[in-house]
Structures are given as structure tokens and as C-alpha cells.
Design an enzyme around this catalytic site. Sequence first.
Site, PDB file in Angstrom:
ATOM      1  N   GLU A   1       0.537 -37.201   1.306  1.00 44.78           N
ATOM      2  CA  GLU A   1      -0.043 -35.999   1.931  1.00 44.78           C
ATOM      3  C   GLU A   1      -0.423 -36.260   3.380  1.00 44.78           C
ATOM      4  OE1 GLU A   1       0.449 -33.382   0.520  1.00 44.78           O
ATOM      5  OE2 GLU A   1       0.780 -34.087  -1.531  1.00 44.78           O
TER       6      GLU A   1
ATOM      7  N   GLY B   1       0.787  -1.234   0.000  1.00 42.09           N
ATOM      8  CA  GLY B   1       0.000   0.000   0.000  1.00 42.09           C
ATOM      9  C   GLY B   1       0.814   1.277   0.000  1.00 42.09           C
TER      10      GLY B   1
ATOM     11  N   ASP C   1       9.873 -31.120  -1.491  1.00 42.68           N
ATOM     12  CA  ASP C   1      10.081 -31.202  -0.046  1.00 42.68           C
ATOM     13  C   ASP C   1      11.567 -31.237   0.273  1.00 42.68           C
ATOM     14  OD1 ASP C   1       7.346 -31.456   0.039  1.00 42.68           O
ATOM     15  OD2 ASP C   1       7.398 -33.645   0.097  1.00 42.68           O
TER      16      ASP C   1
HETATM   17  P1  ADP Z   1       2.798  -0.940  -3.316  1.00 41.31           P
HETATM   18  O1  ADP Z   1       2.923   0.412  -3.880  1.00 41.31           O
HETATM   19  O2  ADP Z   1       3.204  -1.035  -1.882  1.00 41.31           O
HETATM   20  O3  ADP Z   1       3.424  -2.022  -4.116  1.00 41.31           O
HETATM   21  P2  ADP Z   1       0.040  -0.500  -3.847  1.00 41.31           P
HETATM   22  O4  ADP Z   1      -0.182   0.718  -3.056  1.00 41.31           O
HETATM   23  O5  ADP Z   1       0.199  -0.330  -5.315  1.00 41.31           O
HETATM   24  O6  ADP Z   1       1.255  -1.326  -3.290  1.00 41.31           O
HETATM   25  O7  ADP Z   1      -1.146  -1.509  -3.549  1.00 41.31           O
HETATM   26  C1  ADP Z   1      -1.840  -2.177  -4.549  1.00 41.31           C
HETATM   27  C2  ADP Z   1      -3.306  -2.318  -4.198  1.00 41.31           C
HETATM   28  O8  ADP Z   1      -3.471  -3.165  -3.072  1.00 41.31           O
HETATM   29  C3  ADP Z   1      -3.941  -1.031  -3.798  1.00 41.31           C
HETATM   30  O9  ADP Z   1      -4.453  -0.366  -4.909  1.00 41.31           O
HETATM   31  C4  ADP Z   1      -5.056  -1.462  -2.855  1.00 41.31           C
HETATM   32  O10 ADP Z   1      -6.199  -1.855  -3.564  1.00 41.31           O
HETATM   33  C5  ADP Z   1      -4.479  -2.696  -2.218  1.00 41.31           C
HETATM   34  N1  ADP Z   1      -3.873  -2.380  -0.903  1.00 41.31           N
HETATM   35  C6  ADP Z   1      -2.582  -2.527  -0.586  1.00 41.31           C
HETATM   36  N2  ADP Z   1      -2.359  -2.184   0.693  1.00 41.31           N
HETATM   37  C7  ADP Z   1      -3.529  -1.771   1.199  1.00 41.31           C
HETATM   38  C8  ADP Z   1      -3.929  -1.266   2.458  1.00 41.31           C
HETATM   39  N3  ADP Z   1      -3.080  -1.119   3.470  1.00 41.31           N
HETATM   40  N4  ADP Z   1      -5.230  -0.939   2.633  1.00 41.31           N
HETATM   41  C9  ADP Z   1      -6.103  -1.087   1.623  1.00 41.31           C
HETATM   42  N5  ADP Z   1      -5.781  -1.547   0.404  1.00 41.31           N
HETATM   43  C10 ADP Z   1      -4.512  -1.893   0.175  1.00 41.31           C
END
Ligand code: ADP
Length: 593
Positions: free
Chosen positions: A394, A177, A475
Site C-alpha cells: 500500500e 435524480g 492492479d
Molecule cells: P434516477 O431516476 O436518476 O435513477 P432518482 O431520481 O430515483 O434517480 O434518485 C434516487 C434518490 O437519490 C432520490 O430519491 C433522492 O433522494 C436522491 N437524489 C438523486 N439526485 C438528487 C438531486 N439532484 N438532488 C437531491 N436528491 C437527489
Amino acid sequence: MRTPPPSYSQLLQQIRHGEGPNRIKDLELSMAQRQVTVTYSDGRRVQVPVFSNDQVLLRTAQEARIPLSVRDDRQDEATASLVANGLLLLLLFGGLALLIRRSAQVANRAMGFGRSQARMVQPEAAVPVRFEDVAGINEAKEELQEVVTFLKEPERFTAVGAKIPKGVLLVGPPGTGKTLLAKAIAGEAGVPFFSMAASEFVELFVGVGASRVRDLFRRAKEKAPCIVFIDEIDAVGRQRGAGIGGGNDEREQTLNQLLTEMDGFAENSGVILLAATNRPDVLDAALMRPGRFDRRIHVDLPDRKGREAILAVHARSRPLDAAVSLGDWASRTPGFSGADLSNLLNEAAILTARRERATIDDQALTDALERITMGLSAAPLQDSAKKRLIAYHEIGHALLTTLLPAADRLDKVTLLPRAGGVGGFARTMPDEDVLDSGLISKAYLCARMVVAMGGRAAELVVFGPSEVTQGAQGDLELVSRIGREMVTRYGFSSLGPVALEADGAEVFLGRDWLRSEPHYSRETGNRIDAQVQQLARQALDQAVALLQPRRALMDELVTLLIETETIEGPAFSAIVERREAQELTAGAPAITA
Ligand code: ADP
């Protein structure tokens, strides 16, 4: 039928004494083509080659009183050559014009190279992301709240002489995010958002990256206050001078320009640079010094509570069945990033739509999770010896993970195959504490090795040493990797508490070119190999020792698994516990972790 043209002497003959059809009516001499067109009295026309300046023909025709005309082709020829020359000229000019146009285009493109291709999102309405859309990473959010306040009310800070960081580095694994956070800041503060991936700066030509950086900052300053977001900053921000041949000129110039630009804009000018990376260790130290990216914020994978909150954010726009508990799903998805969780809900929504249901239920989520973690499902196996063997394999894993207290919890064991050759699988869930703390004990690693050996051990116990299959290949790879890490990195072996290998060296292919030899002697290398082998052998022995006396229990579980295809973790544990309690009274060997 066409008659063949007469030869030259036949022609002279015919001119003189032509009779009947061969009587010649007239002759037409074409000087340039050196031929004469003969028209006979019956209308036939033939062409006969003649000598140039043919006096004999002329004289004969005159004597025989046959009309002879001379055609002047020179005129035609001149016209033809004029047309041909004209065409050639036209072609030449056309080609030239095309060439000039093409080169002008190239030049245009070259001139435009230096322009940055940052995508800009206009203020307020256009950046729809808010802090409430970002969940599970509260520490990072709190830290960045300050940046929003600064962008909105800079006077509060300037009045007390506070300087707001020019650059904030967001560090964390992909999908956690970071981009979302940067957008949320712009959205909350209502300022423009420029975003660009660092790899977009770098082009084939040296100097282009630098001019793109300049251009990006120029545009940003025009729109201040604003947020500039550079994704994957490690693509340009790697340590300078690293790499074979002293590094990459273009990348280094781009980085230098970035550093210069960051120094160049005044304090509190309103441009705030956010950059994201998951490899802070490879960044150039100059990027980190105060005045540049002096603030570093970690955006980690979310914990259980965080996952629940993220699921809740993404569930807002999707109709969930009332029976779905997001808390349960958060528990079932350890190690998932925000992007993974959003993907999980999306996959479940797709499955729901395909099944023509109105709400997303637990079944859709379960199937989506399996699809993400294990791949697409394939057709179930027919009852066969192969299916029995896979079932024992398994059950071996599942039984050991249930028996060993230090091992992961069993989530489910199934015989439903997956695309890509997986015949079935026993899925385990890492302990939440282990995952969140990031601390792994020696007992846990040993237990993981024993569980990984469970498949091979079950095949050994049930089918004998000559019938074991290569199904345990994955494994064995896992066991070797764990074993090697235990010996060379964690100091979990008789070699003592030494770190013999470190990670992260491979990013600088060439930096340690002259030192690529391992940091230990050959003798130590041999001892490492011996230790890893010993750990693996111990794990297999222990797995066999645990499974051998429980052959009857294995048979029972295999029969059940073949019947039902899937056994959930709790049901599996209940069966094992019941049987263990019975055996305990009969005096079976005790379990050692
Ligand atoms: P990064 O830049 O860290 O690689 P992004 O911000 O591009 O990740 O995240 C990709 C998507 O994942 C976002 O558009 C959102 O939909 C979802 N996502 C990632 N982290 C969060 C978060 N903390 N809360 C809500 N959605 C998130």
C-alpha cells in the site's frame, strides 16, 4: 387364547356330534360372503368358509337340529355400493367445480393483463416533491421549469401558437435524480403523476405490452393535465429489428403502440410524457423525432458545487454537527450521484444512531463513506509478515501517487482490512478538473498505470522477485484495461491515431452477429497486445525506478503505518516532502511524470 376356526369337515363333525365346549348353539349363514358364523355353547364365535349354496351344511344342521339362520347381505351390499357411488359422484363434481373455478381465475387474470399497473399519485398534496428538493442539476431544472409553466398556464403558450413538447427524454446515469425531477414537475404544477418502469409493460404474451400502453394513456388522458413518467425507456425503446432472430416481437409491438399513442394525443392536450434512460444510444430513432421525445435533457453527475447543494438538501432533515463542512464532503465525494450522496448521509445517520449520539459528526461520515466505497470493515490484522507485506504494497501505491505530479491526490492509506479480503488500501481522489471536464490526458493515464504498479514494485524492491504475491492481481487488471483503452480507443500509442474498438456494441447482442470479428487484422491484433504489454512493463519499470532509491523512506512510512494503521493524505505528503527536500540536497534522481 383364541381357538383356530375348525376346518369344513371338522365343522360338519361338530354339528353332528359336538360335545362340551364344541357344542354348537347356532349357525348363521352369510350367502354373499360364503361363510358361516358358528356360535358355540360357551359363547365363542368363529367364522368358517363354506361352499356357495351349500346343501350339505344345510342338511347336516337340519339333521342335528341346530338352528341355522341365513343372513341376507344383499341389502347391506346395495347400501354400501350406493354410498360408494354417491361418494364417487360427489368427488367428480367437486373436482369439476374446482377446475372450472381455476380456469375462470386464469381467464380473469388474462383479461386483466392488458391493464397497466401504473402507480398514480394524486394531485398536489400527494406529490410532495418540489424543485427545491432537487439540487445540483440546475440546467435540467431550468429546462423543465417551462413544462411546469405550461401545465399551470397553458394559455400563455397557446395564445402565441407555441407547441409544448409532448415528450421529454431525461438522459443520465442512474441515481442522478431523473425520477425526482419528474416528480418535482408534477409537484410544482399540482397535477397527477403516473409512473411506470418500461420493463413492466413487457410480459410473456405478445400484445400485452401494447394494451398496457393503451390503458396507461387512456387513464392519463382522463386525468389531463398530468405527467406520465416511464423509467428505463430503453427496455422497450430499443432499436427495432435488433437482436438474434430479428428482435423481440412483444417489445417491438409495445414500442409501436407507444409511438402510435404519442402521435395520437393532440397537441397541448396536457399529457406530458417524461422518460428516463441511461442508454440514449440504443433508442429507436423513431422515438426521437419531432412530435415524440423531441426534447432531450441531460442529467449528469453533479460537480462539486452540485454535490454540496445535494448534501444540503438531504441534511435538512438530519441533525448535523456544527463542525461538519458540507463543502469538504462535496470535495471528498467526486463521482458520487445524488442517490449516493443521499445514501452517504443515511449511512452516517444510522451509524450515529447506533453510537447513540445526537448529531452526525465527521467521524460518522468518514466511516459511512468507507463503508460505501470499501465495504464493511473486518477485524484488524495481527502483526505479522503478512501485515508488513501489505503495508509495503500500500505504501508503494501511496508513495507513487504522491511523487508523480500527474497522478491523483492521496486521500488516505490504511491497513484496516475490509470484508472480502482487502487487507488495506491507498485511496486516491481524482482531480476535480479532470472529473468535471471529462478530459483525460495521456500523462494522467500513464501516471495511473505507474501508481497501480506501485504495489507490485514495492514487493519487488523489498522482498525480491521470487517473493512477490498475487495481491497485485486487481492492479494488473486495471493496468491492462487502461493500456488497452489507450491503444485501441484513444490513439495514445505507436499504432497511431486510430480507434480500433468502440464501446456499446454489446447491448445489441446479435445485431452485428455476422460482423462480430474485430475491425482490424490479426497482425494489428498482435501489435495491440504487444503495445499493451510494453505499456504495462514500462509502468512497472518506472515504479521500481522510483521506489528503489527511496527504500529508507518506504521503511519509515511502513513503520509509521503499522503503528498508526492509517495515514491521512496531507500528513503523508508532508513526510514525503520533508524527506525529498533532504534527498534533493544529497542528489537523488529527479522525478519524471
Ligand atoms: P434516477 O431516476 O436518476 O435513477 P432518482 O431520481 O430515483 O434517480 O434518485 C434516487 C434518490 O437519490 C432520490 O430519491 C433522492 O433522494 C436522491 N437524489 C438523486 N439526485 C438528487 C438531486 N439532484 N438532488 C437531491 N436528491 C437527489
